[in-house]
Scaffold this active site. Sequence first.
Site, PDB file in Angstrom:
ATOM      1  N   GLN A   1     -80.311  23.244   7.624  1.00  0.00           N
ATOM      2  CA  GLN A   1     -79.762  22.282   8.602  1.00  0.00           C
ATOM      3  C   GLN A   1     -79.619  20.910   7.930  1.00  0.00           C
ATOM      4  O   GLN A   1     -80.553  20.129   7.901  1.00  0.00           O
ATOM      5  CB  GLN A   1     -80.673  22.185   9.833  1.00  0.00           C
ATOM      6  CG  GLN A   1     -80.067  21.303  10.894  1.00  0.00           C
ATOM      7  CD  GLN A   1     -80.708  21.423  12.265  1.00  0.00           C
ATOM      8  OE1 GLN A   1     -81.015  20.424  12.883  1.00  0.00           O
ATOM      9  NE2 GLN A   1     -80.915  22.624  12.761  1.00  0.00           N
TER      10      GLN A   1
ATOM     11  N   TYR B   1     -89.485  16.251  18.075  1.00  0.00           N
ATOM     12  CA  TYR B   1     -88.615  15.503  18.986  1.00  0.00           C
ATOM     13  C   TYR B   1     -89.409  15.046  20.212  1.00  0.00           C
ATOM     14  O   TYR B   1     -89.948  15.861  20.952  1.00  0.00           O
ATOM     15  CB  TYR B   1     -87.404  16.354  19.430  1.00  0.00           C
ATOM     16  CG  TYR B   1     -86.432  16.699  18.304  1.00  0.00           C
ATOM     17  CD1 TYR B   1     -86.535  16.105  17.041  1.00  0.00           C
ATOM     18  CD2 TYR B   1     -85.405  17.608  18.498  1.00  0.00           C
ATOM     19  CE1 TYR B   1     -85.646  16.416  16.012  1.00  0.00           C
ATOM     20  CE2 TYR B   1     -84.498  17.926  17.480  1.00  0.00           C
ATOM     21  CZ  TYR B   1     -84.638  17.326  16.243  1.00  0.00           C
ATOM     22  OH  TYR B   1     -83.756  17.646  15.234  1.00  0.00           O
TER      23      TYR B   1
ATOM     24  N   LYS C   1     -66.887   4.068  18.892  1.00  0.00           N
ATOM     25  CA  LYS C   1     -67.280   3.119  19.942  1.00  0.00           C
ATOM     26  C   LYS C   1     -67.887   1.823  19.410  1.00  0.00           C
ATOM     27  O   LYS C   1     -67.855   0.814  20.096  1.00  0.00           O
ATOM     28  CB  LYS C   1     -68.211   3.782  20.944  1.00  0.00           C
ATOM     29  CG  LYS C   1     -69.564   4.178  20.455  1.00  0.00           C
ATOM     30  CD  LYS C   1     -70.277   4.793  21.644  1.00  0.00           C
ATOM     31  CE  LYS C   1     -71.597   5.384  21.280  1.00  0.00           C
ATOM     32  NZ  LYS C   1     -72.184   6.046  22.448  1.00  0.00           N
TER      33      LYS C   1
ATOM     34  N   ASN D   1     -66.579  16.412  24.006  1.00  0.00           N
ATOM     35  CA  ASN D   1     -66.812  17.019  22.686  1.00  0.00           C
ATOM     36  C   ASN D   1     -66.608  18.537  22.704  1.00  0.00           C
ATOM     37  O   ASN D   1     -66.206  19.127  21.699  1.00  0.00           O
ATOM     38  CB  ASN D   1     -68.230  16.691  22.210  1.00  0.00           C
ATOM     39  CG  ASN D   1     -68.449  15.189  22.048  1.00  0.00           C
ATOM     40  OD1 ASN D   1     -67.505  14.410  22.106  1.00  0.00           O
ATOM     41  ND2 ASN D   1     -69.685  14.783  21.853  1.00  0.00           N
TER      42      ASN D   1
HETATM   43  P1  NDP Z   1     -74.176  12.919  16.703  1.00  0.00           P
HETATM   44  O1  NDP Z   1     -74.033  12.266  15.377  1.00  0.00           O
HETATM   45  O2  NDP Z   1     -72.998  13.645  17.224  1.00  0.00           O
HETATM   46  O3  NDP Z   1     -74.642  11.797  17.734  1.00  0.00           O
HETATM   47  C1  NDP Z   1     -74.737  12.110  19.085  1.00  0.00           C
HETATM   48  C2  NDP Z   1     -74.780  10.813  19.887  1.00  0.00           C
HETATM   49  O4  NDP Z   1     -73.552  10.083  19.744  1.00  0.00           O
HETATM   50  C3  NDP Z   1     -74.940  11.064  21.362  1.00  0.00           C
HETATM   51  O5  NDP Z   1     -76.266  11.277  21.755  1.00  0.00           O
HETATM   52  C4  NDP Z   1     -74.336   9.794  21.936  1.00  0.00           C
HETATM   53  O6  NDP Z   1     -75.302   8.761  21.748  1.00  0.00           O
HETATM   54  C5  NDP Z   1     -73.151   9.560  21.006  1.00  0.00           C
HETATM   55  N1  NDP Z   1     -71.951  10.308  21.418  1.00  0.00           N
HETATM   56  C6  NDP Z   1     -71.752  11.665  21.401  1.00  0.00           C
HETATM   57  N2  NDP Z   1     -70.520  11.980  21.826  1.00  0.00           N
HETATM   58  C7  NDP Z   1     -69.901  10.829  22.096  1.00  0.00           C
HETATM   59  C8  NDP Z   1     -68.607  10.519  22.561  1.00  0.00           C
HETATM   60  N3  NDP Z   1     -67.718  11.473  22.818  1.00  0.00           N
HETATM   61  N4  NDP Z   1     -68.283   9.210  22.747  1.00  0.00           N
HETATM   62  C9  NDP Z   1     -69.178   8.233  22.471  1.00  0.00           C
HETATM   63  N5  NDP Z   1     -70.430   8.455  22.041  1.00  0.00           N
HETATM   64  C10 NDP Z   1     -70.795   9.753  21.845  1.00  0.00           C
HETATM   65  O7  NDP Z   1     -75.349  13.975  16.699  1.00  0.00           O
HETATM   66  P2  NDP Z   1     -76.966  13.780  16.689  1.00  0.00           P
HETATM   67  O8  NDP Z   1     -77.362  12.713  15.753  1.00  0.00           O
HETATM   68  O9  NDP Z   1     -77.413  13.687  18.102  1.00  0.00           O
HETATM   69  O10 NDP Z   1     -77.392  15.180  16.081  1.00  0.00           O
HETATM   70  C11 NDP Z   1     -77.109  16.373  16.807  1.00  0.00           C
HETATM   71  C12 NDP Z   1     -78.316  17.273  16.784  1.00  0.00           C
HETATM   72  O11 NDP Z   1     -78.626  17.618  15.443  1.00  0.00           O
HETATM   73  C13 NDP Z   1     -79.613  16.674  17.328  1.00  0.00           C
HETATM   74  O12 NDP Z   1     -79.698  16.699  18.715  1.00  0.00           O
HETATM   75  C14 NDP Z   1     -80.638  17.574  16.688  1.00  0.00           C
HETATM   76  O13 NDP Z   1     -80.723  18.791  17.390  1.00  0.00           O
HETATM   77  C15 NDP Z   1     -80.031  17.812  15.306  1.00  0.00           C
HETATM   78  N6  NDP Z   1     -80.575  16.873  14.316  1.00  0.00           N
HETATM   79  C16 NDP Z   1     -81.313  17.409  13.283  1.00  0.00           C
HETATM   80  C17 NDP Z   1     -81.883  16.632  12.325  1.00  0.00           C
HETATM   81  C18 NDP Z   1     -82.660  17.257  11.226  1.00  0.00           C
HETATM   82  O14 NDP Z   1     -83.330  16.552  10.461  1.00  0.00           O
HETATM   83  N7  NDP Z   1     -82.649  18.570  11.093  1.00  0.00           N
HETATM   84  C19 NDP Z   1     -81.743  15.144  12.359  1.00  0.00           C
HETATM   85  C20 NDP Z   1     -80.931  14.677  13.446  1.00  0.00           C
HETATM   86  C21 NDP Z   1     -80.362  15.516  14.369  1.00  0.00           C
HETATM   87  P3  NDP Z   1     -75.405   7.420  22.634  1.00  0.00           P
HETATM   88  O15 NDP Z   1     -74.792   7.686  23.968  1.00  0.00           O
HETATM   89  O16 NDP Z   1     -76.840   7.104  22.649  1.00  0.00           O
HETATM   90  O17 NDP Z   1     -74.610   6.398  21.861  1.00  0.00           O
END
Ligand code: NDP
Length: 327
Positions: A180, A54, A220, A296
Site C-alpha cells: 500500500q 487510525y 480546492k 469521486n
Molecule cells: P485523498 O488524498 O484522496 O484525500 C481525501 C481527502 O481529500 C478527503 O477526506 C477530503 O478531505 C478531500 N476530498 C476528497 N474528495 C474531494 C473532492 N471531490 N473535493 C474536495 N475535496 C475532496 O486520500 P486519503 O489521504 O484520505 O487516503 C485514502 C485512504 O488511504 C485513507 O483513508 C487510508 O485508508 C489510506 N491511507 C493509507 C496510508 C498508509 O500509510 N498506508 C496513509 C494515508 C492514507 P477534507 O474534506 O478534509 O479536505
Amino acid sequence: MEYRRLGKSGLQLSALSLGSWLTFGHQISDQTADELMGIAYDAGVNFFDNAEGYAAGKSELVMGKIIKSKKWERESFVLSSKVFFGTENKGPNRMGLSRKHVIEGCNGALQRLQVDYLDLYFCHRPDKNTPIEETVWAMNTLLQQGKILYWGTSEWSASEIMEAISVAKQYHLIGPTMEQPQYNLLERNKMEKEYLLLFKEYGLGTTIWSPLASGLLSGKYTKAGTKDTRLELKGMEWLKDAVLNEEKLKKAEKLQGLADQLNVSLAKLSLAWCLKNPNVSTVILGASKTAQLKENLTTLEVLPLLTEQVMTDIEDIMQTKPHLPEF
Ligand code: NDP
C-alpha cells in the site's frame, strides 16, 4: 464498478475503494461514516481500508459497528487493517512488527471490527528492529489460523519487500501479496520505478493511498474560501506544510485549467489518472463529506477522456514522471 485482481492473487477488489484515515472516529460523525459506507457499498465498492493506528483504534470501532448494523454478507466485502503504529503509546510491545505485536494487533483489530477474519492485513511500515523472518512467520501463523487471508506491506522499499518474499520462499511460507504505497500525480517513484520488477516478476498487487494528495489534487486549495478541511485538524500542521507548498499549488492551478477545458472536475481527473496505471489494483478514496464521495465514485465515467494527448498535457504540467534508466 470495475473489479481488478489484487496483483496475481485470485482476489478481486473494486477499482475504487474507501478508507477511514483521519475521518472515521475523528474528523466526521459516526452518522456521516455510516452514510459514506452505505454510498460506497451501493456503488459497488467492495473494499474498506482501516488500521489499528487510525484515531487510536476508534476508526476500527466505528467501522465495526457500521458493518454489523448493515448486516452485509461477509462474502460481499473485503476488509483490511494494518499493524505497526499500535492504538496507544503505553510502552514497549504495543507497536512494531514483533511476533507479539503482530498477533496481538490482529486479535485487537478483529475485536474492534467485530469480524472473525481480516481479508487483508498490512505491515503499516517496515520495522528495523525486528528480524524480517519473525514478521513473515507471524503473518504466516495468522494465515494458518484463518485470522487473515492475505498479508502485505505499506511504504516498504522494493528491497524490503524482496527480502520478505525470499524469506517466505526459503521456509515455504506465504509471502506478501500486496503493498500500500502513496500514489498520485505528485508522488510516483515507488509505483512507476522502484516496484516495477516486483510487479513483473512477482505479481505484487497495490492498494494505493492519498490519490488526491490529501485534497490538493481536487484543486480546492487554489480556490478562495476553502475551509473545514483536514489541514485544520489539530496535529496536522505537518500535513498542512506539505500540502500548501507553493510549487505544488502552482501545478494544481495549471491542472485545474486542463480539467476546465475537459469540463471535468479536477478531483475526478486526478483519480482517473491513478486508475490508468495497470499496476494499481485499487484506488483508496478518502472523504469527509458524502458529496465528495458521490463525486469521486463517478470517476470511471471520465476515464475515456484521458487520451494520449491529455496524458501528455498532464505530464507537461506536472513534470513528476520518474526518470527510468535507458537500456
Ligand atoms: P485523498 O488524498 O484522496 O484525500 C481525501 C481527502 O481529500 C478527503 O477526506 C477530503 O478531505 C478531500 N476530498 C476528497 N474528495 C474531494 C473532492 N471531490 N473535493 C474536495 N475535496 C475532496 O486520500 P486519503 O489521504 O484520505 O487516503 C485514502 C485512504 O488511504 C485513507 O483513508 C487510508 O485508508 C489510506 N491511507 C493509507 C496510508 C498508509 O500509510 N498506508 C496513509 C494515508 C492514507 P477534507 O474534506 O478534509 O479536505
